[in-house]
Scaffold this motif. Structure first.
Motif, PDB file in Angstrom:
ATOM      1  N   GLY A  40       0.597   5.113   2.646  1.00 13.80           N
ATOM      2  CA  GLY A  40      -0.167   4.646   3.810  1.00 13.80           C
ATOM      3  C   GLY A  40      -0.002   5.486   5.060  1.00 13.80           C
ATOM      4  O   GLY A  40      -0.724   5.282   6.034  1.00 13.80           O
ATOM      5  N   ILE A  67       0.883  -1.174   0.000  1.00 11.39           N
ATOM      6  CA  ILE A  67       0.000   0.000   0.000  1.00 11.39           C
ATOM      7  C   ILE A  67       0.916   1.219   0.000  1.00 11.39           C
ATOM      8  O   ILE A  67       1.731   1.385   0.910  1.00 11.39           O
ATOM      9  CB  ILE A  67      -0.935   0.000   1.230  1.00 11.39           C
ATOM     10  N   GLY A 100      -4.695   6.828   3.026  1.00 14.40           N
ATOM     11  CA  GLY A 100      -3.853   5.630   3.108  1.00 14.40           C
ATOM     12  C   GLY A 100      -3.810   5.045   4.506  1.00 14.40           C
ATOM     13  O   GLY A 100      -3.852   3.814   4.676  1.00 14.40           O
ATOM     14  N   SER A 101      -3.758   5.892   5.528  1.00 22.49           N
ATOM     15  CA  SER A 101      -3.658   5.357   6.901  1.00 22.49           C
ATOM     16  C   SER A 101      -4.944   4.608   7.276  1.00 22.49           C
ATOM     17  O   SER A 101      -4.881   3.581   7.964  1.00 22.49           O
ATOM     18  CB  SER A 101      -3.343   6.466   7.908  1.00 22.49           C
ATOM     19  N   TYR A 106       2.203  -6.229   9.709  1.00 25.77           N
ATOM     20  CA  TYR A 106       2.406  -4.864   9.206  1.00 25.77           C
ATOM     21  C   TYR A 106       3.883  -4.507   9.162  1.00 25.77           C
ATOM     22  O   TYR A 106       4.616  -4.740  10.120  1.00 25.77           O
ATOM     23  CB  TYR A 106       1.686  -3.864  10.119  1.00 25.77           C
ATOM     24  N   LEU A 135      -0.692   5.929  12.469  1.00 23.47           N
ATOM     25  CA  LEU A 135      -0.783   4.464  12.522  1.00 23.47           C
ATOM     26  C   LEU A 135      -0.226   3.879  13.812  1.00 23.47           C
ATOM     27  O   LEU A 135       0.046   2.681  13.888  1.00 23.47           O
ATOM     28  CB  LEU A 135      -0.046   3.868  11.313  1.00 23.47           C
ATOM     29  N   VAL A 194      -4.712   1.238   5.351  1.00 24.67           N
ATOM     30  CA  VAL A 194      -3.752   0.329   5.986  1.00 24.67           C
ATOM     31  C   VAL A 194      -4.386  -0.286   7.242  1.00 24.67           C
ATOM     32  O   VAL A 194      -4.342  -1.508   7.443  1.00 24.67           O
ATOM     33  CB  VAL A 194      -2.438   1.076   6.346  1.00 24.67           C
ATOM     34  N   ARG A 195      -4.968   0.559   8.082  1.00 26.16           N
ATOM     35  CA  ARG A 195      -5.560   0.035   9.332  1.00 26.16           C
ATOM     36  C   ARG A 195      -6.639  -1.010   9.028  1.00 26.16           C
ATOM     37  O   ARG A 195      -6.674  -2.091   9.629  1.00 26.16           O
ATOM     38  CB  ARG A 195      -6.168   1.170  10.157  1.00 26.16           C
ATOM     39  N   ASN A 244       3.454  -0.933   4.090  1.00 19.97           N
ATOM     40  CA  ASN A 244       3.099   0.475   3.880  1.00 19.97           C
ATOM     41  C   ASN A 244       4.347   1.221   3.410  1.00 19.97           C
ATOM     42  O   ASN A 244       5.297   1.384   4.169  1.00 19.97           O
ATOM     43  CB  ASN A 244       2.581   1.051   5.211  1.00 19.97           C
ATOM     44  N   ILE A 301       0.890  -6.782   5.080  1.00 21.08           N
ATOM     45  CA  ILE A 301       0.649  -5.427   4.574  1.00 21.08           C
ATOM     46  C   ILE A 301       1.925  -4.608   4.694  1.00 21.08           C
ATOM     47  O   ILE A 301       2.473  -4.433   5.788  1.00 21.08           O
ATOM     48  CB  ILE A 301      -0.485  -4.736   5.386  1.00 21.08           C
ATOM     49  N   VAL A 317      -4.917  -4.266   7.758  1.00 17.90           N
ATOM     50  CA  VAL A 317      -4.129  -4.945   8.800  1.00 17.90           C
ATOM     51  C   VAL A 317      -5.066  -5.626   9.797  1.00 17.90           C
ATOM     52  O   VAL A 317      -4.840  -6.773  10.199  1.00 17.90           O
ATOM     53  CB  VAL A 317      -3.193  -3.929   9.515  1.00 17.90           C
TER      54      VAL A 317
END
Ligand code: NAD
Ligand code: DAU
Length: 351
Positions: free
Chosen positions: A12, A9, A17-18, A57, A48, A21-22, A35, A33, A25
């Motif tokens: 992220g 990603i 993006g954050s 992650y 994050l 990602v969350r 980032n 994942i 994940v």
């Protein structure tokens, strides 16, 4: 797609993006994942903190304009899929420095496409390149009508021209090299963790600090607003259920004229801050218009609704309430991102 796939990603650490990602994940513990983010002024790992120690992650600090580094990372990690959000994303900054947008949004996207292609060498079974784009590529609507997936591209700002260009390259790599891709074009997002250079967080921050609220032109410009977590859910839906070589428009079914939105925000903030209703509206100042300002964006999101079953999960009232609460409860986040170079940008843009 594999149950234990590696997903890259990009971008992220930024606003949207954050949240993506969350979501990935937490929802997909068997996915790895990655980032990848250059941590520009808009990227912030604080976004994050709550998931950074999860075993699925990994953060990779890298600039997508660095082609050799991007190739090396693909060699090392063999990412099965890419969800590409990294970009210079602010229209006003694109007017001040267009070339920065060409470098990241066009060249950076090309570097990712080339690395993906070199890594898989036409063995694309179970792989996917998902490019996150914007409704701004379609240009401006008049007072009626909607953007659909077949609306012709007609970008007006250096930002939207760079995003349109990257969309075209993604599509071209699909046609020419058989690369499996999908693209989505979304309307204006709002919500927690948005950098306070965009309308809603900038105005929340200024209301908190009793600073003027700079409305461009007459304020009669219209945008369609979507809560960021609903965008992240749409991205999850398209990533897993979308058809290769298709585009999906994502929108909030929620159009607002800027001036009406700003007045609503003032009203809600006065109530939250215990100020007399009407106090914050006095901060509204009409300032010089944005050059090439698009009059109206409005998305017809019926394709994603009918084909993939996605609709927004929160109303605008609920989303705005959550957003305001987040900024009021995270004043230290706001303070940390608005110190330093933010002040230089603010002076350049608004004085
Ligand atoms: P953002 O500016 O908040 O975040 C962008 C992220 O990309 C940051 O973390 C930044 O550090 C990173 N980045 C920038 N240049 C980079 C580079 N050269 N290499 C690696 N990382 C780099 O942006 P956002 O609002 O979260 O938007 C994310 C994506 O969604 C963008 O592609 C944008 O065009 C698209 N989009 C945004 C909206 C919106 O309303 N914000 C709406 C539709 C589409
Ligand atoms: O439509 C999707 C796009 O939405 C995304 O692709 C972009 O990344 C994102 O930045 C956003 O672009 P906009 O230009 O629409 O967003 P912005 O928040 O900058 O502005 C929203 C509207 O508010 C726009 O009509 C300009 C106006 N505005 C903005 C600012 C920052 C003001 O009147 N005053 C301001 O100070």
């Amino acid at each position: 797609m594999k149950d234990n796939q590696s997903i890259l990603i990009t971008g992220g650490a930024g606003f949207i993006g954050s949240h993506v990602v969350r979501l990935f994940v937490e929802k997909y513990p068997d996915y790895n994942i990655f980032n990848l983010d250059a941590l520009t002024y808009a990227g912030n790992l604080e976004n994050l903190k709550d998931i950074e120690s999860k075993s699925n992650y990994t953060f990779l600090k890298a600039d997508i304009t660095n082609s050799s580094l991007i190739n090396e990372l693909f060699e090392t990690y063999k990412f099965d899929s890419v969800i590409h959000l990294a970009a210079e994303s602010h229209v006003d900054r694109s007017i001040l420095d267009p070339l920065a947008f060409v470098k990241t949004n066009v060249i950076g996207t090309m570097n990712l496409l080339n690395a993906f292609k070199n890594c898989w060498k036409d063995q694309y079974q179970g792989k996917r390149f998902y490019h996150i784009s914007t409704d701004e590529v379609y240009g401006s609507l008049g007072h009626t009508g909607f953007f659909t997936e077949t609306t012709a591209y007609d970008p007006n700002s250096p930002y939207s021209a760079s995003k349109a260009s990257s969309d075209h390259f993604v599509r071209a790599y699909g046609e020419t090299y058989g690369m499996p891709y999908v693209i989505s074009n979304c309307s204006n997002n709002y919500g927690p963790n948005q950098f306070p250079e965009k309308l809603i967080p900038l105005f929340i921050n200024n209301i908190i600090n009793n600073k003027s609220l700079p409305v461009y032109g007459d304020g009669n410009y219209t945008r369609d607003w979507l809560y960021v977590i609903d965008h992240a859910i749409a991205i999850d839906t398209i990533f897993h259920k979308g058809t290769n070589a298709e585009t999906y428009n994502i929108g909030g079914f929620n159009e607002w004229k800027n001036i009406d939105l700003v007045k609503l925000l003032c009203h809600l903030m006065d109530k939250k801050l215990g100020r007399q209703v009407g106090t914050s509206e006095k901060l509204i100042t009409f300032v010089k218009d944005r050059p090439g300002h698009d009059l109206r964006y409005a998305i017809d999101a019926s394709k994603i609704k009918n084909q993939l079953g996605w609709i927004p999960s929160v109303t605008f009232e609920q989303g705005l309430e959550k957003t305001i609460n987040w900024y009021l409860n995270n004043e230290s986040w706001l303070e940390s991102v608005t110190s330093g170079t933010y002040q230089d940008y603010y002076k350049k843009q608004y004085t």
